[in-house]
Scaffold this active site. Structure first.
Site, PDB file in Angstrom:
ATOM      1  N   HIS A   1       0.858  -1.192   0.000  1.00  0.00           N
ATOM      2  CA  HIS A   1       0.000   0.000   0.000  1.00  0.00           C
ATOM      3  C   HIS A   1       0.893   1.240   0.000  1.00  0.00           C
ATOM      4  O   HIS A   1       1.941   1.263   0.645  1.00  0.00           O
ATOM      5  CB  HIS A   1      -0.929   0.006   1.220  1.00  0.00           C
ATOM      6  CG  HIS A   1      -1.931   1.105   1.115  1.00  0.00           C
ATOM      7  ND1 HIS A   1      -1.646   2.396   1.482  1.00  0.00           N
ATOM      8  CD2 HIS A   1      -3.188   1.120   0.605  1.00  0.00           C
ATOM      9  CE1 HIS A   1      -2.692   3.154   1.224  1.00  0.00           C
ATOM     10  NE2 HIS A   1      -3.649   2.407   0.694  1.00  0.00           N
TER      11      HIS A   1
ATOM     12  N   GLU B   1      -3.370   1.651  -7.944  1.00  0.00           N
ATOM     13  CA  GLU B   1      -3.720   2.787  -7.088  1.00  0.00           C
ATOM     14  C   GLU B   1      -2.696   3.891  -7.322  1.00  0.00           C
ATOM     15  O   GLU B   1      -1.645   3.899  -6.669  1.00  0.00           O
ATOM     16  CB  GLU B   1      -3.654   2.376  -5.611  1.00  0.00           C
ATOM     17  CG  GLU B   1      -4.585   1.257  -5.237  1.00  0.00           C
ATOM     18  CD  GLU B   1      -5.024   1.378  -3.781  1.00  0.00           C
ATOM     19  OE1 GLU B   1      -6.236   1.507  -3.560  1.00  0.00           O
ATOM     20  OE2 GLU B   1      -4.176   1.387  -2.884  1.00  0.00           O
TER      21      GLU B   1
HETATM   22  P1  PGA Z   1      -9.014   6.524  -0.526  1.00  0.00           P
HETATM   23  O1  PGA Z   1      -7.937   5.405  -0.131  1.00  0.00           O
HETATM   24  O2  PGA Z   1     -10.164   5.789  -1.170  1.00  0.00           O
HETATM   25  O3  PGA Z   1      -9.382   7.159   0.772  1.00  0.00           O
HETATM   26  O4  PGA Z   1      -8.333   7.450  -1.469  1.00  0.00           O
HETATM   27  C1  PGA Z   1      -7.649   4.414  -1.073  1.00  0.00           C
HETATM   28  C2  PGA Z   1      -6.574   3.501  -0.568  1.00  0.00           C
HETATM   29  O5  PGA Z   1      -5.809   3.877   0.314  1.00  0.00           O
HETATM   30  O6  PGA Z   1      -6.465   2.362  -1.053  1.00  0.00           O
END
Ligand code: PGA
Length: 265
Positions: free
Chosen positions: A98, A170
């Site tokens: 992450h 992401e």
């Molecule tokens: P968020 O977080 O939806 O608050 O942007 C996404 C994540 O950390 O995977």
């Protein structure tokens, strides 16, 4: 090829064990017997709420998992948690790489590679996060950065095992931000990642591997993202920290999967 859709939320450092119980109870009410058997829905509470999650999500169709883990099974690693410890608490998924782990805790994809191996060994599905930084983007290195991350994190994995990993695209600049990446931008990244899997592992493994999107997903922008052909689900932070929000995300992912199925027939 149809892939089982995914709707997941990471709670980050939010929600105690008792919050997790209340969340699960409310989510059950909201889902009201909805059949979740066609998708993988998961919550990733903090470690301290995993035992409560194991009890309170049992039989709900919502899986629980962890936000991180160590690569070794045991040993002198003060403050760490291993795959067998998670497996004993019924964890079926674990987020790896992450962006907040990379940014604040000096993690890197070589360590993630070892974590991924340990997770698979204990039957825990890794949700492998991939994403370029704002700097990569400014330097025109988006696809190069993603290629390096995939190559390092999956190095040596056989094609047969690749579909056991969920890739979570992401973009690091979109996480915790004000806006998600645009659907066009996400479509390009996901098809690029899929093409990369085809090259490295062949069309069969690539066609079976789920690639989900995360980064400022909301119930408002979720439908357009989930509808993209190479987006197999959503990975959500803030917008799913309430059971109401997560129920909406689950409904969006289920609807997108239904629409894709209908358009194939
Ligand atoms: P968020 O977080 O939806 O608050 O942007 C996404 C994540 O950390 O995977």
């Amino acid at each position: 090829m149809s892939r089982r859709p995914v709707a997941g939320t990471g709670w980050k450092m939010n929600h105690t064990a008792s919050d997790a119980r209340a969340y699960a109870a409310r989510l059950r009410e909201l889902l009201d017997g909805r059949d979740l058997s066609g998708l993988d829905a998961f919550v990733l509470p903090p470690f301290t709420a995993l035992a409560a999650a194991q009890d309170s999500f049992a039989g709900s169709g919502v899986l629980h998992g962890a936000q991180n883990m160590h690569w070794e099974e045991r040993g002198n690693w003060t403050g760490e948690i291993s795959a067998p410890m998670l497996a004993e608490l019924g964890c079926r998924v674990v987020a790896l790489a992450h962006s907040e782990r990379l940014q604040h805790f000096a993690e890197n994809y070589a360590l993630v590679r070892r974590k991924l191996e340990a997770a698979l060994r204990f039957g825990i599905t890794p949700v492998l996060c991939l994403g370029e930084t704002a700097e990569d983007r400014a330097n025109g290195r988006v696809d190069a950065a993603l290629r390096e991350q995939v190559a390092t994190a999956l190095a040596g994995l056989t094609a047969a095992r690749v579909p056991d990993v969920i890739l979570a695209y992401e973009p690091r600049w979109a996480i915790g931000g004000a806006e998600a990446a645009s659907p066009d931008y996400v479509a390009e990244r996901h098809s690029g990642l899929r093409a990369r899997l085809v090259e490295d592992y062949g069309p069969e493994a690539a066609g079976r591997t789920r690639i989900i999107y995360g980064g400022s997903v909301t119930p408002a922008n979720g439908p357009a993202l989930a509808a993209l052909p190479d987006v197999d689900g959503l990975f959500v932070g803030r917008a799913a920290w309430t059971p109401e929000g997560f129920a909406e995300i689950i409904a969006i992912v289920a609807q997108a999967a239904k629409d894709k199925k209908e358009s194939r027939t």
